[in-house]
Design a protein around this motif. Structure first.
Motif, PDB file in Angstrom:
ATOM      1  N   ASP A  33       0.857  -1.176   0.000  1.00  0.00           N
ATOM      2  CA  ASP A  33       0.000   0.000   0.000  1.00  0.00           C
ATOM      3  C   ASP A  33       0.892   1.224   0.000  1.00  0.00           C
ATOM      4  O   ASP A  33       1.602   1.492   0.959  1.00  0.00           O
ATOM      5  N   GLU A  89      -7.412  -0.762   5.886  1.00  0.00           N
ATOM      6  CA  GLU A  89      -8.728  -1.375   5.761  1.00  0.00           C
ATOM      7  C   GLU A  89      -9.817  -0.317   5.622  1.00  0.00           C
ATOM      8  O   GLU A  89     -10.801  -0.503   4.902  1.00  0.00           O
ATOM      9  N   ARG A  92     -10.037   0.600   2.070  1.00  0.00           N
ATOM     10  CA  ARG A  92     -10.766  -0.399   1.282  1.00  0.00           C
ATOM     11  C   ARG A  92     -12.271  -0.231   1.456  1.00  0.00           C
ATOM     12  O   ARG A  92     -13.034  -0.273   0.475  1.00  0.00           O
ATOM     13  N   GLN A  96     -14.902   0.652  -1.449  1.00  0.00           N
ATOM     14  CA  GLN A  96     -16.042  -0.229  -1.716  1.00  0.00           C
ATOM     15  C   GLN A  96     -17.352   0.545  -1.656  1.00  0.00           C
ATOM     16  O   GLN A  96     -18.242   0.362  -2.503  1.00  0.00           O
ATOM     17  N   ILE A 305      -9.954  -3.100  -4.927  1.00  0.00           N
ATOM     18  CA  ILE A 305     -10.670  -3.465  -3.706  1.00  0.00           C
ATOM     19  C   ILE A 305     -10.392  -4.916  -3.335  1.00  0.00           C
ATOM     20  O   ILE A 305     -10.159  -5.248  -2.164  1.00  0.00           O
ATOM     21  N   ARG A 308      -6.880  -5.298  -1.909  1.00  0.00           N
ATOM     22  CA  ARG A 308      -6.834  -4.848  -0.517  1.00  0.00           C
ATOM     23  C   ARG A 308      -7.514  -5.864   0.405  1.00  0.00           C
ATOM     24  O   ARG A 308      -7.054  -6.114   1.519  1.00  0.00           O
TER      25      ARG A 308
END
Length: 360
Positions: A33, A89, A92, A96, A305, A308
């Motif tokens: 990342d 997170e 992500r 999403q 996505i 991740r």
């Protein structure tokens, strides 16, 4: 229960909105990342209202988290949720959320029903978001419906502390064990991608939604299915692909925790509760990778996505799959190649708008 179910199996007719998208990681098995976001989190459990909910102060926030392998996790021993709760997170989850909003064109399906039940007619309107994640859905809905009171429930305080007066975030360790809301007091319950938050009996979330929803209230639910192929055969055998092996191994690792991936089973679980009628179903597929020339942006976002998501599951795989780190990295590299080069590969999101029904 008699009634009709409305199915809409479609692609998408989304729109674009400006959003932060992380740079594309390298194609190595170790999904890196490169974003600048830190792993710090902040949030609030409420506003100290008459409900008895109190604020989570800055000093107590670290007590809600533990660190393992360089990632932050919730410290609640009663929750089965296995993924990290850190900055990566959070990115992500936000990506999403934005993708699904673009796919459906708004933050919910059945615009007619949602806007009808949330009409500003002078009565109290309450919306509860189960496992609200970063809280973006509740905040955006609060902006759209300023006369409605929104409550988000989560196991850790990871939301932004600055939010609207009509949006309140609260801590709830396991929603399936019940919430503080009275029977028949809620207008809408929203539960999106929550299957990892409950062990052994996902139906308990449906039953709790049915308990607190008023007659005619809406249950807005949604879960991702497994990767799939669209169009005419022949297709590759998904079970023999790296993606198939990843999701199969993940399911095996989640099973001892009592977590079962739902996907297309969500509709039957809601139907079998006999609490909702009618049930409106909208299944939508999103491309993975660049194969669809009309939706290459969506395909690229879906791939990021998934990358991740896979990265967030790596500690769980290391702990429970029996694979070495090198084997997991090799699998992730294969999956990345497949997501970049496999035509007609999609993810399917199963969205439901179910009307609370109390009858014979």
């Amino acid at each position: 229960m008699n009634g009709h179910d409305n199915h809409d199996n479609t692609q998408y007719n989304g729109y674009n909105e400006e959003e932060f998208e992380p740079s594309d990681p390298s194609s190595s098995g170790e999904f890196s990342d490169s974003d600048s976001d830190s792993d710090s989190v902040s949030g609030t459990a409420g506003t100290g209202s008459d409900s008895g909910v109190v604020d989570v102060d800055d000093e107590s926030i670290p007590s809600y988290f533990i660190e393992r392998g360089g990632r932050l996790y919730h410290a609640d021993t009663t929750s089965p949720y296995p993924l990290p709760c850190d900055g990566r997170e959070i990115q992500r989850l936000n990506a999403q959320h934005s993708l699904l909003k673009n796919v459906f064109g708004r933050n919910y399906i059945r615009q007619d029903l949602v806007q009808e039940v949330l009409t500003d007619d002078g009565s109290m309107k309450v919306v509860v978001d189960f496992a609200h994640g970063t809280g973006r859905w509740a905040v955006e809905m609060g902006q759209q419906f300023p006369h409605v009171q929104f409550y988000g429930l989560e196991i850790v305080p990871i939301t932004n502390r600055e939010h609207l007066d009509n949006v309140q975030f609260e801590l709830n360790s396991e929603i399936s064990r019940g919430t503080r809301f009275d029977e028949g007091s809620v207008t809408i319950v929203h539960a999106r991608t929550v299957y990892m938050t409950v062990r052994n009996y996902y139906q308990s979330i449906i039953l709790e939604a049915g308990r607190i929803l008023q007659t005619g209230g809406l249950y807005l639910a949604g879960e991702w299915g497994y990767p799939a192929f669209i169009g005419q055969e022949p297709h590759p055998n998904l079970a023999q692909m790296g993606l198939g092996q990843f999701f199969n191994s993940l399911s095996q690792c989640l099973a001892p925790r009592g977590i079962t991936r739902l996907g297309r089973d969500l509709e039957n679980l809601i139907r079998n509760s006999n609490l909702f009628n009618p049930i409106h179903v909208h299944n939508v597929w999103v491309p993975i990778g660049p194969w669809d020339p009309q939706r290459q942006e969506f395909g690229a976002r879906m791939r990021r996505i998934l990358r991740r998501f896979m990265s967030s599951t790596k500690p769980l795989l290391l702990e429970s799959s029996g694979w070495t780190e090198a084997q997991i990295n090799d699998l992730f590299a294969v999956c990345n190649t497949e997501m970049t080069s496999t035509p007609r590969l999609v993810m399917v999101f199963h969205a439901i708008c179910a009307v609370r029904w109390r009858g014979e």
